[in-house]
Design an enzyme around this catalytic site. Structure first.
Site, PDB file in Angstrom:
ATOM      1  N   ASN A 183      -6.172   9.013  43.849  1.00 49.11           N
ATOM      2  CA  ASN A 183      -6.854   8.774  45.120  1.00 49.11           C
ATOM      3  C   ASN A 183      -5.873   8.048  46.031  1.00 49.11           C
ATOM      4  O   ASN A 183      -5.630   6.863  45.855  1.00 49.11           O
ATOM      5  CB  ASN A 183      -8.111   7.932  44.865  1.00 49.11           C
ATOM      6  CG  ASN A 183      -8.788   7.493  46.148  1.00 49.11           C
ATOM      7  OD1 ASN A 183      -8.469   7.978  47.230  1.00 49.11           O
ATOM      8  ND2 ASN A 183      -9.733   6.564  46.025  1.00 49.11           N
ATOM      9  N   LYS A 197      -6.155   7.316  49.065  1.00 50.08           N
ATOM     10  CA  LYS A 197      -6.789   6.492  50.114  1.00 50.08           C
ATOM     11  C   LYS A 197      -6.070   6.757  51.448  1.00 50.08           C
ATOM     12  O   LYS A 197      -5.563   7.853  51.643  1.00 50.08           O
ATOM     13  CB  LYS A 197      -6.793   5.006  49.716  1.00 50.08           C
ATOM     14  CG  LYS A 197      -7.357   4.815  48.305  1.00 50.08           C
ATOM     15  CD  LYS A 197      -7.627   3.392  47.937  1.00 50.08           C
ATOM     16  CE  LYS A 197      -8.160   3.347  46.506  1.00 50.08           C
ATOM     17  NZ  LYS A 197      -8.547   1.993  46.091  1.00 50.08           N
ATOM     18  N   HIS A 250     -17.272   6.295  46.512  1.00 49.09           N
ATOM     19  CA  HIS A 250     -16.259   5.290  46.173  1.00 49.09           C
ATOM     20  C   HIS A 250     -16.726   3.923  46.685  1.00 49.09           C
ATOM     21  O   HIS A 250     -17.350   3.830  47.733  1.00 49.09           O
ATOM     22  CB  HIS A 250     -14.915   5.670  46.792  1.00 49.09           C
ATOM     23  CG  HIS A 250     -13.789   4.820  46.285  1.00 49.09           C
ATOM     24  ND1 HIS A 250     -13.548   3.557  46.777  1.00 49.09           N
ATOM     25  CD2 HIS A 250     -12.874   5.031  45.314  1.00 49.09           C
ATOM     26  CE1 HIS A 250     -12.518   3.034  46.126  1.00 49.09           C
ATOM     27  NE2 HIS A 250     -12.096   3.904  45.225  1.00 49.09           N
ATOM     28  N   GLU A 258     -15.283   1.642  48.183  1.00 51.37           N
ATOM     29  CA  GLU A 258     -14.852   1.308  49.551  1.00 51.37           C
ATOM     30  C   GLU A 258     -15.769   1.972  50.573  1.00 51.37           C
ATOM     31  O   GLU A 258     -16.069   1.396  51.621  1.00 51.37           O
ATOM     32  CB  GLU A 258     -13.385   1.726  49.748  1.00 51.37           C
ATOM     33  CG  GLU A 258     -12.454   0.776  48.995  1.00 51.37           C
ATOM     34  CD  GLU A 258     -11.152   1.390  48.527  1.00 51.37           C
ATOM     35  OE1 GLU A 258     -10.750   2.463  49.034  1.00 51.37           O
ATOM     36  OE2 GLU A 258     -10.522   0.791  47.629  1.00 51.37           O
ATOM     37  N   GLU A 303     -15.870   2.508  38.088  1.00 55.21           N
ATOM     38  CA  GLU A 303     -14.835   1.692  38.712  1.00 55.21           C
ATOM     39  C   GLU A 303     -15.401   0.309  39.029  1.00 55.21           C
ATOM     40  O   GLU A 303     -16.021   0.120  40.075  1.00 55.21           O
ATOM     41  CB  GLU A 303     -14.355   2.349  40.015  1.00 55.21           C
ATOM     42  CG  GLU A 303     -13.714   3.708  39.825  1.00 55.21           C
ATOM     43  CD  GLU A 303     -12.779   4.041  40.987  1.00 55.21           C
ATOM     44  OE1 GLU A 303     -11.581   4.194  40.729  1.00 55.21           O
ATOM     45  OE2 GLU A 303     -13.232   4.105  42.128  1.00 55.21           O
ATOM     46  N   GLY A 343      -7.522  -2.265  42.801  1.00 51.38           N
ATOM     47  CA  GLY A 343      -6.453  -2.794  43.635  1.00 51.38           C
ATOM     48  C   GLY A 343      -6.120  -4.253  43.373  1.00 51.38           C
ATOM     49  O   GLY A 343      -5.391  -4.876  44.134  1.00 51.38           O
ATOM     50  N   SER A 378      -7.082  -0.404  38.696  1.00 60.04           N
ATOM     51  CA  SER A 378      -5.780  -0.874  38.219  1.00 60.04           C
ATOM     52  C   SER A 378      -5.278  -0.129  36.975  1.00 60.04           C
ATOM     53  O   SER A 378      -4.670  -0.731  36.081  1.00 60.04           O
ATOM     54  CB  SER A 378      -5.799  -2.387  37.990  1.00 60.04           C
ATOM     55  OG  SER A 378      -6.094  -3.064  39.206  1.00 60.04           O
TER      56      SER A 378
HETATM   57  P1  PGA Z   1      -6.537   1.174  41.994  1.00 57.61           P
HETATM   58  O1  PGA Z   1      -7.725   1.978  42.763  1.00 57.61           O
HETATM   59  O2  PGA Z   1      -6.018   2.102  40.941  1.00 57.61           O
HETATM   60  O3  PGA Z   1      -5.540   0.892  43.065  1.00 57.61           O
HETATM   61  O4  PGA Z   1      -7.165  -0.045  41.409  1.00 57.61           O
HETATM   62  C1  PGA Z   1      -8.635   2.760  42.053  1.00 57.61           C
HETATM   63  C2  PGA Z   1      -9.577   3.426  43.003  1.00 57.61           C
HETATM   64  O5  PGA Z   1      -9.977   2.825  43.995  1.00 57.61           O
HETATM   65  O6  PGA Z   1      -9.986   4.583  42.767  1.00 57.61           O
END
Ligand code: PGA
Length: 252
Positions: A10, A12, A97, A99, A169, A175, A214
């Protein structure tokens, strides 16, 4: 286990067209047709046609990060439909997601509508669920995940999960560099599979449940060694070709 591992990147809102091209060029040389895992790339909408072209002849799959909650066409300024995503070569799409939920106000009802719009267009939705740190510390992880999964199962029907993927997640792991332990993730993955199994055991057994938060090369193997972890949804580490290939090789 018949569930083929899926490693989804992803991106983003990251990268330029030039950087994306370099990333894709490197990845496609690292993934062969006979690989025992599937690699999926989810670039920003505007790069989808370019990435599709760069992936010609590669087994790497293409997906989008979001989709309109409305099926068909219409007066929905700024939105992108499932059929449009199909037109530009997508076979997968991420829905719900954290976010999108936290920053753009997507409710469980909106997420369920997006899930259904994806399937109506023939796309495989990747339904994201997960608790915040506050919710985990309050002992509400199961309650939150149950609500997020049930909203979609109740709306789309359990049969819809024969053509869908779930991604667990935990928001506190996204992140942050703070990965859930394999045991912490496995517990929630088993809980999700159990929820689906209570409605349909066969669909639950075939359902791929990805872990996200992560994920990196160094922790992929231990996460995927767990019985109910079938792949990874990768943010930051999917932007670095070498790291993402390391994750993919650990899964394949
Ligand atoms: P990350 O993000 O691997 O940077 O923690 C995962 C995601 O948001 O799908």
């Amino acid at each position: 286990m018949t569930r083929k591992p899926l490693i989804a990147g992803n991106w983003k809102m990251n990268g330029s067209l030039g950087e994306s091209r370099q990333l894709v060029e490197t990845l496609r040389h690292g993934v062969s047709a006979g690989a025992s895992a599937t690699m999926l790339l989810c670039p920003p909408y505007v790069y989808l046609p370019a990435v599709r072209d760069w992936l010609q002849g590669s087994p790497i799959a293409l997906g989008a990060q979001d989709i309109a909650d409305k099926p068909g066409t219409g007066a929905y300024t700024g939105e992108v439909s499932g059929q449009m995503l199909r037109d530009v070569g997508c076979t997968y799409v991420i829905v719900g997601h954290s976010e999108r939920r936290a920053l753009y106000g997507e409710t469980d009802a909106v997420v369920a509508a997006k899930f259904k719009a994806a399937q109506a267009a023939g796309l495989l939705p990747i339904l994201c669920v997960g608790e915040t740190l506050e919710q985990r510390e309050a002992g509400e992880t199961r309650k939150v995940v149950e609500r997020q999964v049930a909203a979609v199962v109740d709306s789309a029907g359990v049969a819809a999960f024969a053509k869908a993927i779930v991604a667990y997640e935990p928001v506190w792991a996204i992140g942050t560099g703070r990965t859930a332990t394999p045991e912490q993730a496995q517990e929630v993955h088993a809980f999700i599979r159990g929820m689906v199994a209570a409605r349909d055991a066969t669909i639950a057994a075939g359902l791929s449940i990805l872990y996200g938060g992560s994920v990196k090369g160094a922790n992929t193997r231990s996460l995927l060694a767990m019985a109910d972890i079938d792949g990874g949804l990768v943010g930051g580490a999917s932007l670095a070709a070498a790291e993402f290939l390391e994750i993919f090789r650990a899964a394949a």
